[in-house]
Design a protein around this motif. Structure first.
Motif, PDB file in Angstrom:
ATOM      1  N   GLU A   1      78.746  69.528  41.954  1.00  0.00           N
ATOM      2  CA  GLU A   1      77.304  69.495  42.234  1.00  0.00           C
ATOM      3  C   GLU A   1      76.811  67.697  41.957  1.00  0.00           C
TER       4      GLU A   1
ATOM      5  N   PRO B   1      78.391  63.858  46.522  1.00  0.00           N
ATOM      6  CA  PRO B   1      77.580  63.379  47.584  1.00  0.00           C
ATOM      7  C   PRO B   1      77.763  64.992  48.234  1.00  0.00           C
ATOM      8  N   LYS B   2      76.607  65.297  49.442  1.00  0.00           N
ATOM      9  CA  LYS B   2      76.387  66.386  50.134  1.00  0.00           C
ATOM     10  C   LYS B   2      77.638  66.606  50.840  1.00  0.00           C
ATOM     11  N   PHE B   3      78.166  65.542  51.533  1.00  0.00           N
ATOM     12  CA  PHE B   3      79.296  65.561  52.574  1.00  0.00           C
ATOM     13  C   PHE B   3      80.477  66.135  51.780  1.00  0.00           C
TER      14      PHE B   3
ATOM     15  N   GLN C   1      80.569  67.540  48.997  1.00  0.00           N
ATOM     16  CA  GLN C   1      80.394  69.234  48.523  1.00  0.00           C
ATOM     17  C   GLN C   1      80.853  70.164  49.755  1.00  0.00           C
ATOM     18  N   TYR C   2      80.246  69.690  51.038  1.00  0.00           N
ATOM     19  CA  TYR C   2      80.718  70.578  51.960  1.00  0.00           C
ATOM     20  C   TYR C   2      82.401  70.959  51.937  1.00  0.00           C
TER      21      TYR C   2
END
Lengths: 312, 376, 378
Positions: free
Chosen positions: C316, C319-321, C323-324
């Motif tokens: 968590e 960064p979002k990228f 995380q995907y």
């Protein structure tokens, strides 16, 4: 007699390199056939295509009555294969290797026991059942490998360079084993680059640069090439004779065998031409006879570049 | 002598150029790690999802919530409908923590009493949980000080009452970016792999193939062979270090604050030691497999776990803290961080440099004694 | 079936002869458990702190004792010249510095608000971030004491709780003592299982390629799938033994609570082993030598997957990228499963999304690897 193997227009390319160039041939059942050629001639690749280890680029192969491309599993039940690398598990014992391959070939326990003692006998391995394979001398390892490859009594046995790197005594023992298998009715395909081994074969297929250059029985081939312009000069001065004839452009090849000099004389009236040169140089003590070619002579002749200056 | 070394060096260089896999490993591994460590990985706990069960529903309780969500540490994750639903919020990972404000909150606060609020949090990751608890305490203490001041003023006492003016200051990395902390460590880590694992494997590979025997027959001494080989990996390691430093400057704004000369010197001293470890490993292993195993057990694992790359040494169990003193990685990482980030000079990091020097003297000596006694 | 058993037997015989590999199977997990159990803690404790007391009064000493008395700080030096701080931080001898200014005590007695400076070495961002928050808690509680004392002195209150104050009663679920070990040791199970199964599978086939035995196998009537299964069954069994070994050590040596059921853990481990075996098979099929296989497995499969699994670095926080990207990493799901079963007592009902994801990835990886394996034989 029916055919154990039929190959038509088999071709294998590795990129732009043509390893096997649309070859066709047939092998009769029960024969011992030798594939002869230098390294890179395409022998191993041909065998691999026949066993289904390599997919042909084009062409078709029927082995033991089955199309290799369509029914590889049927083919595998009927063949045995031994490669030049002696594919045994070096970290397993003799017994464990035999048990493993027996299991893989689906032998029943009774059959396995039977074949186990057969291998022990023919490979001369009695008392060494529990040795690790890597500790066996090369000759034994090789015969064990062959034993493992034929545990299931295959109709056709492929042996890829089985005798490379072993001494002549062991090589002879190995050929005895091959003879025994053949006596039991198996068709045997052997590749080798030892020309003297060709004499053990009933049929010979010579390969060069991916093509079959000669195909037939040893006697048949010799008969076919009996009119080669090959001459034997018997002389007390072989070295001088050799040095003289070698210079002539029409002598395409020359070699010394003891007191004999073998020459290819590609010219009309070769005997008188050779006589002429020798006499002109003061050599009188000689005798020229027409020689019948050995398989080696034929092989060398057939694999020599067709154009350009021949090398000696 | 130098010609022989050069010959070996050139041979190694040409072989490496053709060995695509090793080349890929040497170039891709640092790049991959740099991107991962620079962009993906950090400990920075921010935007913790905090849900609220507000049983008070007053101006005061809303003010308290406001105190939490006005920081960057907490994000509002919804209202919990009732006590029984708290479980579900944490279990389903809808919130990392739940703040429970009791029914009588406002009354007690206005009366000037102490009120206990409950904070329930997911403690599975103990580290994150501890940090969150620290944040909660910080927010509440600040707010309490605030409340107290207001209360006292209301009662007519108007002395300045913060008690203490707490002034935290962060040197060297004021935004506390993880990337800046991890990059110097990463350089050490990559250098370890390049300078221990690759030369060890390279020598053992020649042993396996028998080419080393062949070369040894030629009038080349083992030392020359070793020097020729290590020179290549030395150059490669230096190149990798320069590459990583330049890339992290461009991408993560990591600069070298201290003397570049000192930095280079430290790296060179370190490499002398680690390359010797690689050679030493190659003298007592006979298969590539074994060499790889020993080299990675000696370099990758300890460097990752014990040298302070990721886990603070001061928090480790004492026996393992003692073990870390034997690891060159520990000193190298500390020196690297000090030079790059703090601009430390030689006198500051003398304590890290001298163990590295000892190391760079002892290991090559052992290696060359073994080589001269037993050969490869 | 009989043929598969032959292959299984062969694998076990070979493994028994390979002492080194056999040793690795048991030494590696124990080593990893010790290192990760005792060393891999990101808890911050014992931060070395240098104390610069420019005041040297009862008040300053009292404040300093609050710092030095806590678990979080260990005093490394007491200095009286503020300029010396720089050296302590630069040399790494101290991670933080506490500066009590002149007149600190006098200001407190006079009811003024004295300054208190805490300086942190930000180069270790994690430690200094946490250290500062500890320092602030200590400073603020001391500050409150001052206020309380003052209020008492003016008879404003009778006892300390008579001043408004909000206090958190924190309760950490799943791991109430917040032991790092409880979090890290279950992760070792994941790591050991992945490293062992993936490494031996990735070597298993390439070794037969290098030795030429694979050709011999291919010309026998043994089906490709029988061969693969025969290889995988022993490795699966080894994997299960490893799970039990690590489980035993985790519970009885490290006292990590195992709240869920062992059966759940074993069944899901089996699923994960399938994934790891598939990955190993894939690596083995695309490699020509054992060396290539080890390097590929280590640097391009295991290391990135482990880093992106949330093992050490929480997903968590990424960064979002990234995380995907972690959604494609099977280890991520197994990590959640193992920690869930250990710490939260999760069962299948709670873990079905992870199980499903693992199953899908496993099916994909296995079919891909069987496909590449068969292709590599041609």
């Amino acid at each position: 007699m029916s055919h154990a193997i039929e190959a038509s227009l088999l071709t294998k390319n590795f990129g732009s390199f043509i390893a096997v160039d649309s070859i066709s041939f047939a092998v009769e059942e029960g024969k011992v056939v030798g594939f002869i050629g230098a390294n890179g001639a395409g022998k191993s690749t041909t065998i691999k295509m026949l066993c289904g280890l390599t997919k042909p680029t084009s062409g078709e192969a029927i082995v033991a009555g089955f199309d290799v491309a369509k029914h590889p599993e049927k083919v595998r039940e009927n063949i045995g294969y031994m490669s030049q690398k002696f594919s045994l598990y070096s970290d397993l014992t003799v017994k464990e290797n035999i048990e493993f391959y027996g299991g893989v070939y689906g032998l029943s326990n009774i059959e396995l026991r039977d074949r186990f003692s057969w291998v022990m006998e023919v490979a001369d391995l009695k008392g060494r059942e529990n040795l690790l394979t890597r500790d066996l001398p090369l000759g034994w390892r090789q015969r064990l490998a062959l034993g493992c490859a034929v545990l299931h009594r295959p109709k056709i046995v492929f042996l890829d360079e089985p005798t490379s790197g072993v001494d002549p005594v062991i090589r002879n023992k190995f050929w005895q084993l091959i003879g025994q298998l053949s006596g039991e009715g198996a068709t045997i395909i052997v590749t080798t680059h030892h020309l003297e081994e060709a004499e053990f074969c009933e049929n010979i297929i010579m390969m060069h640069l991916g093509k079959i250059v000669v195909n037939g029985s040893p006697e048949g081939i010799r008969r076919q090439f009996s009119n080669l312009p090959l001459f034997e000069i018997e002389t007390a001065q072989p070295l001088n004779v050799f040095n003289l004839v070698e210079l002539e452009p029409w002598i395409t090849d020359a070699a010394i065998y003891g007191n004999n000099v073998h020459v290819y004389a590609e010219i009309e009236a070769p005997v008188s031409a050779i006589e002429g040169i020798l006499k002109k140089n003061g050599i009188v003590d000689f005798q020229i006879t027409k020689a019948s070619p050995t398989l080696e002579d034929i092989f060398v002749k057939e694999t020599r570049p067709k154009t350009g200056v021949p090398n000696v | 002598m130098f010609e022989n070394i050069l010959t070996i060096y050139l041979k190694e260089f040409r072989q490496l150029k053709r060995d695509r896999l090793s080349l890929a490993a040497i170039i891709l591994v640092p790049t991959l790690m740099l991107l991962l460590y620079g962009y993906a990985l950090n400990f920075d706990v921010k935007h913790v999802r905090l849900a609220v069960l507000d049983e008070s529903m007053t101006k005061e309780s809303r003010e308290l919530q406001q105190k939490f969500f006005s920081t960057e540490y907490f994000d509002f994750a919804g209202f919990v409908p009732g006590e029984s639903a708290i479980d579900k919020f944490i279990q389903d990972n809808k919130a990392k923590a739940v703040l429970v404000i009791p029914r009588d909150y406002a009354r007690e606060v206005l009366l000037g009493k102490r009120v206990d609020v409950q904070v329930l949090l997911d403690g599975a990751n103990s580290n994150t949980a501890t940090i969150i608890m620290g944040y909660v305490d910080g927010v509440l203490q600040n707010y309490s000080a605030n409340l107290t001041a207001r209360y006292m003023t209301r009662k007519g006492f108007s002395f300045a009452s913060g008690g203490i003016d707490y002034r935290p200051r962060v040197y060297y990395n004021p935004e506390l970016k993880s990337a800046k902390f991890l990059v110097p460590g990463l350089i050490g880590f990559i250098l370890m792999i390049l300078s221990i694992v690759t030369p060890a494997i390279s020598v053992v590979r020649e042993k396996e193939r028998g080419t080393l025997e062949h070369i040894s027959m030629a009038p080349t001494t083992p030392l020359e062979i070793i020097l020729g080989k290590t020179t290549l990996y030395f150059v490669l390691s230096l190149a990798a270090a320069v590459l990583v430093i330049s890339v992290s400057f461009v991408l993560f704004d990591v600069t070298v604050r201290g003397s570049v000369l000192l930095l280079a010197l430290t790296i060179v001293i370190f490499l002398i030691g680690t390359l010797s470890i690689g050679i030493l490993i190659s003298t007592f292993t006979s298969s590539q497999q074994m060499a790889f195993l020993v080299a990675s057990l000696l370099s990758i694992l300890p460097t990752f776990i014990l040298s302070g790359f990721v886990f603070p040494i001061s928090s480790m169990a004492l026996p393992l803290q003692i073990v870390t003193y034997l690891l060159p990685g520990r000193y190298f990482l500390a020196a690297l961080r000090a030079i790059m980030m703090k601009g430390s000079g030689f006198t500051d990091i003398y304590d890290q440099i001298y163990p590295l020097v000892i190391f760079a003297l002892v290991i090559p000596s052992i290696a060359s004694i073994r080589l001269s006694r037993k050969g490869f | 079936m009989k043929r598969i058993l032959r292959v299984v037997r062969k694998e076990f015989l070979q493994l028994r002869r390979d002492r080194r590999m056999f040793g690795m199977l048991f030494v590696a997990p124990v080593l990893q458990l010790i290192l990760l159990g005792y060393a891999a803690t990101v808890d911050v404790r014992n931060i070395p702190i240098v104390i610069c007391d420019l005041d040297n009064t009862r008040q300053s000493r009292e404040l300093i004792s609050h710092f030095t008395g806590s678990d979080y700080f260990v005093p490394v030096a007491y200095i009286y010249d503020i300029n010396e701080i720089d050296h302590y931080l630069k040399s790494g001898k101290a991670g933080m510095a506490l500066v009590v200014p002149v007149h600190f005590g006098r200001d407190i007695l006079a009811g003024k608000t004295p300054q208190l400076a805490v300086i942190a070495d930000g180069s270790d961002s994690n430690t200094s971030g946490i250290g500062l928050s500890y320092a602030s808690v200590i400073a603020l509680s001391y500050a409150r004491n001052i206020v309380v004392q003052r209020a008492e002195k003016f008879n404003l209150i009778k006892n300390p709780d008579d001043l408004p104050q909000v206090v958190a009663q924190s309760r950490a679920w799943y791991n109430p003592d917040l032991r790092s070990v409880n979090f890290m040791v279950p992760a070792v199970l994941v790591m050991v299982l992945m490293v062992i199964t993936l490494t031996i599978t990735s070597l298993a086939i390439v070794k037969e390629k290098e030795n030429g035995t694979i050709e011999q196998i291919v010309v026998t009537p043994l089906h490709d799938l029988e061969f693969i299964l025969g290889k995988m069954i022993p490795f699966t069994l080894i994997g299960i033994v490893e799970v039990l070994l690590v489980l035993f050590v985790s519970v009885y040596v490290f006292n990590v609570p195992l709240r869920g059921s062992v059966a759940t853990l074993l069944v899901l481990s089996l699923l994960f082993i399938m994934v790891a075996l598939g990955l190993g098979l894939f690596v083995s099929s695309i490699s020509k030598t054992q060396q290539q296989a080890t390097m590929t497995a280590q640097f391009f499969v295991m290391m990135p997957m482990l880093i992106l699994s949330g093992f050490i670095f929480p997903i968590e926080n990424m960064p979002k990228f990234f995380q995907y990207i972690t959604y494609l990493v099977p280890v991520r799901y197994f990590m959640e499963i193992v920690r869930g079963v250990f710490l939260k007592g999760d069962g299948f009902a709670d873990l079905w999304p992870q199980t499903l994801a693992l199953f899908l990835i496993g099916a994909g990886v296995l079919s891909l690897s069987v496909y590449t394996f068969r292709r590599s034989l041609r």
